[in-house]
Scaffold this active site. Structure first.
Site, PDB file in Angstrom:
ATOM      1  N   GLU A 313       0.826  -1.208   0.000  1.00  0.00           N
ATOM      2  CA  GLU A 313       0.000   0.000   0.000  1.00  0.00           C
ATOM      3  C   GLU A 313       0.859   1.256   0.000  1.00  0.00           C
ATOM      4  O   GLU A 313       0.605   2.202  -0.759  1.00  0.00           O
ATOM      5  CB  GLU A 313      -0.924  -0.007   1.220  1.00  0.00           C
ATOM      6  CG  GLU A 313      -1.825   1.226   1.292  1.00  0.00           C
ATOM      7  CD  GLU A 313      -2.597   1.302   2.591  1.00  0.00           C
ATOM      8  OE1 GLU A 313      -3.673   1.922   2.597  1.00  0.00           O
ATOM      9  OE2 GLU A 313      -2.108   0.757   3.608  1.00  0.00           O
ATOM     10  N   SER A 407      13.946  -9.457 -15.914  1.00  0.00           N
ATOM     11  CA  SER A 407      14.715 -10.567 -15.357  1.00  0.00           C
ATOM     12  C   SER A 407      16.030 -10.057 -14.768  1.00  0.00           C
ATOM     13  O   SER A 407      16.227  -8.844 -14.600  1.00  0.00           O
ATOM     14  CB  SER A 407      14.964 -11.634 -16.422  1.00  0.00           C
ATOM     15  OG  SER A 407      15.466 -12.816 -15.840  1.00  0.00           O
ATOM     16  N   LYS A 410      21.206 -12.923 -12.321  1.00  0.00           N
ATOM     17  CA  LYS A 410      21.294 -14.056 -11.392  1.00  0.00           C
ATOM     18  C   LYS A 410      20.572 -15.295 -11.919  1.00  0.00           C
ATOM     19  O   LYS A 410      20.678 -16.375 -11.337  1.00  0.00           O
ATOM     20  CB  LYS A 410      20.755 -13.641 -10.024  1.00  0.00           C
ATOM     21  CG  LYS A 410      21.615 -12.578  -9.346  1.00  0.00           C
ATOM     22  CD  LYS A 410      21.005 -12.079  -8.053  1.00  0.00           C
ATOM     23  CE  LYS A 410      21.934 -11.066  -7.394  1.00  0.00           C
ATOM     24  NZ  LYS A 410      22.199  -9.876  -8.229  1.00  0.00           N
ATOM     25  N   LYS A 422      13.846 -17.005 -11.328  1.00  0.00           N
ATOM     26  CA  LYS A 422      13.776 -16.059 -12.447  1.00  0.00           C
ATOM     27  C   LYS A 422      14.080 -16.768 -13.768  1.00  0.00           C
ATOM     28  O   LYS A 422      13.507 -16.439 -14.806  1.00  0.00           O
ATOM     29  CB  LYS A 422      14.729 -14.892 -12.229  1.00  0.00           C
ATOM     30  CG  LYS A 422      14.365 -13.994 -11.048  1.00  0.00           C
ATOM     31  CD  LYS A 422      13.016 -13.327 -11.213  1.00  0.00           C
ATOM     32  CE  LYS A 422      13.046 -12.191 -12.204  1.00  0.00           C
ATOM     33  NZ  LYS A 422      11.745 -11.470 -12.244  1.00  0.00           N
ATOM     34  N   LEU A 465      21.735   0.983  -9.802  1.00  0.00           N
ATOM     35  CA  LEU A 465      22.213   1.863  -8.745  1.00  0.00           C
ATOM     36  C   LEU A 465      21.047   2.495  -7.999  1.00  0.00           C
ATOM     37  O   LEU A 465      20.119   3.002  -8.602  1.00  0.00           O
ATOM     38  CB  LEU A 465      23.085   2.963  -9.341  1.00  0.00           C
ATOM     39  CG  LEU A 465      24.274   2.467 -10.158  1.00  0.00           C
ATOM     40  CD1 LEU A 465      24.960   3.627 -10.841  1.00  0.00           C
ATOM     41  CD2 LEU A 465      25.251   1.724  -9.272  1.00  0.00           C
ATOM     42  N   SER A 467      18.880   0.998  -6.057  1.00  0.00           N
ATOM     43  CA  SER A 467      17.721   0.153  -5.792  1.00  0.00           C
ATOM     44  C   SER A 467      17.709  -0.253  -4.326  1.00  0.00           C
ATOM     45  O   SER A 467      18.703  -0.128  -3.610  1.00  0.00           O
ATOM     46  CB  SER A 467      17.774  -1.098  -6.674  1.00  0.00           C
ATOM     47  OG  SER A 467      18.893  -1.894  -6.336  1.00  0.00           O
ATOM     48  N   ARG A 562      26.978 -14.502   1.396  1.00  0.00           N
ATOM     49  CA  ARG A 562      25.685 -14.818   1.969  1.00  0.00           C
ATOM     50  C   ARG A 562      25.114 -16.075   1.300  1.00  0.00           C
ATOM     51  O   ARG A 562      25.584 -16.474   0.229  1.00  0.00           O
ATOM     52  CB  ARG A 562      24.727 -13.635   1.784  1.00  0.00           C
ATOM     53  CG  ARG A 562      25.199 -12.375   2.499  1.00  0.00           C
ATOM     54  CD  ARG A 562      24.308 -11.194   2.176  1.00  0.00           C
ATOM     55  NE  ARG A 562      24.345 -10.854   0.763  1.00  0.00           N
ATOM     56  CZ  ARG A 562      23.630  -9.876   0.207  1.00  0.00           C
ATOM     57  NH1 ARG A 562      22.814  -9.166   0.969  1.00  0.00           N
ATOM     58  NH2 ARG A 562      23.722  -9.628  -1.076  1.00  0.00           N
ATOM     59  N   GLU A 565      24.864 -16.613  -2.624  1.00  0.00           N
ATOM     60  CA  GLU A 565      25.517 -15.506  -3.324  1.00  0.00           C
ATOM     61  C   GLU A 565      26.706 -16.011  -4.140  1.00  0.00           C
ATOM     62  O   GLU A 565      27.460 -16.882  -3.705  1.00  0.00           O
ATOM     63  CB  GLU A 565      25.992 -14.452  -2.313  1.00  0.00           C
ATOM     64  CG  GLU A 565      26.494 -13.185  -2.970  1.00  0.00           C
ATOM     65  CD  GLU A 565      26.810 -12.099  -1.944  1.00  0.00           C
ATOM     66  OE1 GLU A 565      26.730 -10.919  -2.303  1.00  0.00           O
ATOM     67  OE2 GLU A 565      27.145 -12.445  -0.790  1.00  0.00           O
TER      68      GLU A 565
END
Length: 637
Positions: A313, A407, A410, A422, A465, A467, A562, A565
Site C-alpha cells: 500500500e 529478469s 542471477k 527467475k 544503482l 535500488s 551470503r 551468493e
C-alpha cells in the site's frame, strides 16, 4: 562582539544600518562644505536645511530600491550596482532641490560633491561589513577548492558567502589560458599542481563544478583525486545553478555513476514510445525500484492510461503521488489507476486485465533479495514463477499485444533460489511463445499453426544503482557512522547500471520483441565491490584502516558470502549473442523446455512450494534449470 551583533533581530540590524546611513549622509555633507569652502565647517543659517535634506531624500530612495532588505554577508556585485543606482537618483534629486531652493550660504557645487562622497562612504561601509563577515569564515572547518573555473564555478563561488562551513581557497582548471588568473580575487591553479596545492593550502574538500562535462572526463578527474586526502563533492545540474539556489545542501556526495565513467546512450524516441503512446499500459511491482522508474519513463511517452499494480500500500501510494504531477505535463493527459493486488492472486489480476484491457504489460513484480528468498523458498517460487505464469495467462486472455518480463543476471547458472526462479520464469515465456498449440486450450483452436497472440519477451540485466538493498547507500551509511564497511568477499564483482538507463533500455527492448526474445543489456565492465568500497572511502576524504595502515579512518570487514551468493554474475547462458538496432541491447536465443514437458514439472513445483517442502523444491529447480547448483543446503522448516 560580531557574533553578538549577528544575534540581533532582523529589525534591530536594519535600524542600525539606517542610522549608519543617516550619519554617513551628514558626514558627507560636512565634507562637501569643508572641501568647497576650503576650511573646517560648522553649519549655520539655511545650511542646516541642506544637512536635514540629505537623509530625508536618501532614506526613502534606499528603502524603495531594497538596500535595507539586503544582508551584508550576501553583498556582491549586484548589491553594489543597486547602491550606485540609489545614490545616483539621490544625487540628482539633491542637486535639483539645491538649484531650485538657492538657499543662502549653500553652494550649488555641494549638490555634486556630497553624493560622490556619500557613495564612497556607503560603498566602504558595505565592503567593510562584508570583509568582517568574510573574516569570520577564516575559521571555517572546511577549506575548499572548486574544480572548474567556468561560469558554474564562478556562480558557486558567489554563493559561498552564506556558507560558514566553507572557506574558498582557490580554483582548479585544465584550461591553460585561465591558469594564474583570479576570479573575484581567488587564484586559478593548474590541475597538474593539485597535490601541491592541496598540501600547501590545507584543502579538505574539492567541489566539482563541471555540470556539462562528459561522464568519462569526470571519472578521469575523480581518479586523479583518489590519492589526495580530500572529500570530493559535486554540484546539481545547470538548471539549479541558473536559478541561483546554491546552498550548502546542494553540495552532493559523488554518485556511483561518476565512478563508472560510462556515458548513457540517448534513447531512440521511435523505440521508446512505440508501444506506449495513447495506449493502456500495466506495470506490476510499480512501487519497486525498477517498476517505479519504468512508470516515470512511461508517463512521459503519453499513454492513455497507466495501471499501477503493487501489493504494498505505501509503495503504491508513493509512486502514485509522485506520478500525479507528471501525468498532466505532456500534450496528452495520462489517467493513473493505482491497484492494490498481488500477482499470485490470478483471479484479481484477471479481473483487472479484463476491465482495463492493457495493450502492454511490464512485469517487474518479484522477490529479488537473494538471502531473503533463500530463507523463504516457497514464497519466492510462488511469487517469481507462478506470479509470472499468472500474468502471462491473463495477458493472453485479455489479448495484450506485448508482455515484458524484467529478469536478472542471477538467472544465469544460478547458485540461489531467486536466480533459479527467475530462470524458470524466463523459460515459461520462451515455452509459451514457441508452443505449436495453445498452452491454454480455451484461448485458441487446436490448429498446429497457432501462434502466441501476445509478444512475450524478457530483459535481463544486473544491479541497478540506488535500488532497495543496493550496496551504495549501505556504504554511505556505514561511512557516515565511522565504519566499518562490510564486504562479503574480497573478490566479489557486480555489474552496475543506473535505474533510469535500465528502464529506458527495457522499454526499447520490449518494442523490438518478436516473441520469446531474451534481451541482454550491455552493463559495461563489472566492478569489484572491494575496490568500490575503497574508492568511496577515499573520495570521502578518509583513509582505509588495515594492517599496513593502522592509523586509517575506516575499516573494511569481510563478512563471507551470503547464502546463495555468487562471486561474480553473468548475463549470457550460451555464446554469441546477436546485436539489435540498439548498441546497448543484445538478443540471445537460449535453450528451454517445450511447454508440454515444462507444464508437468511446474505442477509438481507448485505443489512442493505450497507444501513448503524444501527438499522437493530444490530437486525440482535443479531438474528445471540446467546449471543450477545451490551452494547451500535447503532450509528446513
Amino acid at each position: 562582539m560580531l557574533n553578538r551583533i549577528l544575534g540581533w533581530s532582523r529589525a534591530a540590524k536594519r535600524m542600525v544600518v539606517v542610522a549608519m546611513d543617516i550619519c554617513l549622509g551628514v558626514i558627507a555633507m560636512w565634507l562637501a562644505f569643508t572641501l568647497r569652502l576650503e576650511t573646517p565647517h560648522w553649519p549655520s543659517g539655511m545650511q542646516w536645511l541642506a544637512y536635514a535634506l540629505a537623509p530625508a531624500l536618501a532614506f526613502p530612495i534606499f528603502a524603495k530600491l531594497g538596500l535595507y532588505r539586503a544582508i551584508f554577508r550576501y553583498t556582491g556585485i549586484t548589491a553594489l550596482i543597486t547602491t550606485g543606482k540609489a545614490v545616483a537618483i539621490y544625487g540628482a534629486l539633491l542637486l535639483g532641490c539645491l538649484l531650485a531652493a538657492q538657499w543662502e550660504g549653500v553652494p550649488r557645487s555641494v549638490g555634486i560633491l556630497q553624493p560622490l562622497l556619500f557613495m564612497l562612504l556607503v560603498g566602504a561601509s558595505r565592503a567593510l561589513g562584508w570583509l568582517a563577515l568574510a573574516g569570520r569564515s577564516s575559521h571555517a572547518p572546511y577549506r575548499l577548492l572548486i574544480y572548474g573555473a567556468g561560469s558554474a564555478g564562478a556562480q558557486t563561488a558567489a554563493g559561498l558567502g552564506s556558507m560558514r562551513q566553507y572557506l574558498l581557497k582557490g580554483f582548479v582548471d585544465d584550461d591553460a589560458s585561465k591558469i594564474g588568473r583570479s576570479i573575484n580575487g581567488v587564484r586559478v591553479h593548474a590541475s597538474n599542481a593539485l597535490p601541491e596545492v592541496v598540501r600547501r593550502l590545507g584543502i579538505t574538500d574539492v567541489l566539482l563544478a563541471l555540470p556539462s562535462t562528459t561522464r568519462e572526463r569526470r571519472r578521469q578527474i575523480i581518479e586523479s583525486l583518489r590519492e589526495l586526502p580530500v572529500r570530493i563533492r559535486t554540484l546539481p545540474g545547470l538548471s539549479d545553478l541558473a536559478s541561483g539556489r546554491v546552498t550548502v545542501t546542494d553540495f552532493q556526495d559523488l554518485e556511483i555513476e561518476d565512478l563508472l565513467g560510462r556515458e548513457p546512450v540517448a534513447p531512440d524516441p521511435g523505440l521508446l514510445g512505440r508501444n506506449l503512446a495513447a495506449t493502456v499500459v500495466l506495470v506490476t511491482g510499480a512501487g519497486g525500484s525498477i517498476g517505479s522508474e519504468l512508470c516515470r519513463q512511461i508517463v512521459r511517452e503519453g499513454p492513455r492510461q497507466l495501471l499501477l499494480v503493487d501489493h504494498s500500500e505505501y509503495a503504491l501510494y508513493s509512486i502514485h503521488h509522485e506520478l500525479a504531477a507528471l501525468a498532466h505535463q505532456g500534450e496528452h493527459a495520462c489517467a493513473l489507476v493505482p491497484l492494490l493486488a498481488s500477482v499470485t492472486h490470478k483471479a484479481r489480476m484477471a479481473d483487472i486485465c479484463q476491465l482495463y484491457r492493457p495493450t502492454s504489460i511490464y512485469h517487474a513484480a518479484a522477490y529479488k533479495h537473494v538471502p531473503m528468498v533463500e530463507a523463504n523458498a516457497g514464497e519466492g517460487i510462488l511469487n517469481n514463477v507462478f506470479g509470472t505464469l499468472n500474468m502471462v495467462q491473463v495477458a493472453l486472455e485479455c489479448d495484450a499485444n506485448h508482455f515484458v518480463l524484467i529478469s536478472t543476471d542471477k538467472a544465469v547458472r544460478p547458485t540461489n533460489i531467486m536466480g533459479a526462479t527467475k530462470r524458470v520464469a524466463e523459460m515459461v515465456l520462451q515455452a509459451i511463445a514457441a508452443s505449436p498449440r495453445a498452452p491454454f486450450p480455451q484461448l485458441a483452436d487446436s490448429s498446429p499453426a497457432w501462434t502466441c497472440p501476445t509478444r512475450l519477451s524478457m530483459v535481463r540485466f544486473g544491479n541497478v544503482l540506488g535500488s532497495s538493498g543496493s550496496v551504495i547507500p549501505l556504504f554511505r551509511k556505514q561511512i557516515a557512522a565511522g565504519g566499518p564497511l562490510t564486504v562479503t568477499h574480497p573478490d566479489v564483482t557486480r555489474y552496475f547500471m543506473t535505474i533510469a538507463e535500465a528502464a529506458q533500455l527495457v522499454l526499447q527492448a520490449g518494442a523490438m520483441a518478436e516473441g520469446g526474445d531474451v534481451f541482454l543489456l550491455d552493463m559495461g565492465e563489472p566492478l569489484q565491490i572491494l575496490e568500490l568500497a575503497e574508492r568511496m572511502v577515499a573520495l570521502s576524504g578518509l583513509t582505509v584502516r588495515d594492517d599496513l595502515h593502522p592509523e586509517g579512518d575506516i575499516e573494511i570487514v569481510f563478512t563471507g558470502l551470503r547464502p546463495g551468493e555468487k562471486l561474480f554474475e553473468e548475463l549470457l547462458i550460451g555464446d554469441n549473442p546477436f546485436p539489435t538496432d540498439h548498441p546497448r541491447i543484445l538478443r540471445a536465443r537460449e535453450e528451454y523446455r517445450p511447454w508440454e514437458e515444462l507444464q508437468t514439472l511446474l505442477q509438481a513445483l507448485q505443489k512442493a512450494a505450497q507444501a513448503g517442502d524444501p527438499i522437493a523444491m530444490t530437486a525440482l529447480l535443479r531438474q528445471l534449470v540446467p546449471g543450477y547448483h545451490p551452494e547451500t543446503q535447503p532450509v528446513l522448516p
